[in-house]
Design a protein around this motif. Structure first.
Motif, PDB file in Angstrom:
ATOM      1  N   ASN A 103       1.005  -1.369  -0.002  1.00  0.00           N
ATOM      2  CA  ASN A 103       0.125  -0.091  -0.054  1.00  0.00           C
ATOM      3  C   ASN A 103       0.865   1.293  -0.001  1.00  0.00           C
ATOM      4  N   LEU A 104       1.995   1.075   0.414  1.00  0.00           N
ATOM      5  CA  LEU A 104       2.984   2.394   0.598  1.00  0.00           C
ATOM      6  C   LEU A 104       4.169   2.029   0.884  1.00  0.00           C
ATOM      7  N   ILE A 105       5.147   2.931   0.211  1.00  0.00           N
ATOM      8  CA  ILE A 105       6.524   2.812   0.433  1.00  0.00           C
ATOM      9  C   ILE A 105       7.095   4.245   0.319  1.00  0.00           C
ATOM     10  N   ASP A 106       7.934   4.388   1.290  1.00  0.00           N
ATOM     11  CA  ASP A 106       8.216   5.974   1.384  1.00  0.00           C
ATOM     12  C   ASP A 106       9.941   5.922   1.731  1.00  0.00           C
ATOM     13  N   LYS A 107      10.780   6.399   0.947  1.00  0.00           N
ATOM     14  CA  LYS A 107      11.999   6.286   0.981  1.00  0.00           C
ATOM     15  C   LYS A 107      12.689   7.755   1.735  1.00  0.00           C
ATOM     16  N   ARG A 108      13.212   7.556   2.854  1.00  0.00           N
ATOM     17  CA  ARG A 108      13.649   8.604   3.678  1.00  0.00           C
ATOM     18  C   ARG A 108      15.451   8.369   3.590  1.00  0.00           C
ATOM     19  N   GLU A 114      19.690   5.043   3.481  1.00  0.00           N
ATOM     20  CA  GLU A 114      18.302   5.348   2.873  1.00  0.00           C
ATOM     21  C   GLU A 114      17.622   4.222   3.708  1.00  0.00           C
ATOM     22  N   VAL A 115      16.413   4.610   4.237  1.00  0.00           N
ATOM     23  CA  VAL A 115      15.510   3.621   4.889  1.00  0.00           C
ATOM     24  C   VAL A 115      14.245   3.949   4.213  1.00  0.00           C
ATOM     25  N   TYR A 116      13.495   2.741   4.074  1.00  0.00           N
ATOM     26  CA  TYR A 116      12.156   2.598   3.241  1.00  0.00           C
ATOM     27  C   TYR A 116      11.252   2.128   4.176  1.00  0.00           C
ATOM     28  N   TYR A 117      10.261   2.990   4.485  1.00  0.00           N
ATOM     29  CA  TYR A 117       8.986   2.817   5.428  1.00  0.00           C
ATOM     30  C   TYR A 117       7.849   1.985   4.319  1.00  0.00           C
ATOM     31  N   PHE A 118       7.103   1.041   4.884  1.00  0.00           N
ATOM     32  CA  PHE A 118       6.519   0.490   4.198  1.00  0.00           C
ATOM     33  C   PHE A 118       5.058  -0.098   4.984  1.00  0.00           C
ATOM     34  N   GLU A 119       3.947  -0.331   3.940  1.00  0.00           N
ATOM     35  CA  GLU A 119       2.775  -0.842   4.627  1.00  0.00           C
ATOM     36  C   GLU A 119       2.221  -2.068   3.722  1.00  0.00           C
ATOM     37  N   LEU A 120       2.102  -2.902   4.086  1.00  0.00           N
ATOM     38  CA  LEU A 120       1.533  -4.258   3.537  1.00  0.00           C
ATOM     39  C   LEU A 120       0.082  -4.689   4.025  1.00  0.00           C
ATOM     40  N   SER A 121      -0.650  -4.957   3.152  1.00  0.00           N
ATOM     41  CA  SER A 121      -1.804  -5.612   3.634  1.00  0.00           C
ATOM     42  C   SER A 121      -2.224  -6.797   2.944  1.00  0.00           C
TER      43      SER A 121
END
Length: 130
Positions: A103-108, A114-121
């Motif tokens: 649902n979401l991947i946010d690279k910071r 680099e860190v990738y925040y994510f949301e899976l469903s």
């Protein structure tokens, strides 16, 4: 000027370390919470055990929600997109998850990391969860 730049870099590195340490402590709290659920609720024990087994070591699950008996939401962070993709594919291979979505991947970027925040469903099919 050089010392000021070095000082800023050190402060950024310290901030990154504190953020990763906080995420690690939160994951430890989640592990304790997960163990208490394993001890008291057979239905979710399969799901939690699977998440532990299929998650790449460098991936941190910061949050999961299975309060709705039909859906699972997983939020976390990783140093690579590959690890997130591996988790998604591993979920798809299991018989009790369908409609697995990223649902979401946010690279910071913090300092040089680099860190990738994510949301899976995923939808829970009920197989092996009762």
């Amino acid at each position: 000027m050089y010392l000021e730049a070095e000082n800023i870099k050190i402060e950024n590195d310290l901030y990154d370390h504190q953020e990763i340490s906080a995420a690690y402590l939160e994951s430890e709290k989640m592990a304790i919470k997960a163990q208490s659920i394993l001890d008291t609720n057979t239905r979710w024990s399969v799901i939690l055990r699977e998440l532990l087994e299929i998650s790449p070591d460098s991936l941190i699950i910061e949050y999961y929600d299975a309060s709705n008996a039909e859906n699972l939401i997983i939020k976390g962070m990783s140093g690579t997109v590959k690890d997130i993709a591996q988790l998604k594919e591993s979920l798809k291979e299991k018989p009790y998850y369908t409609n697995v979505l990223l649902n979401l991947i946010d690279k910071r970027v913090r300092s040089d990391n680099e860190v990738y925040y994510f949301e899976l469903s995923a939808r829970l099919t009920g197989a092996n969860t009762r």
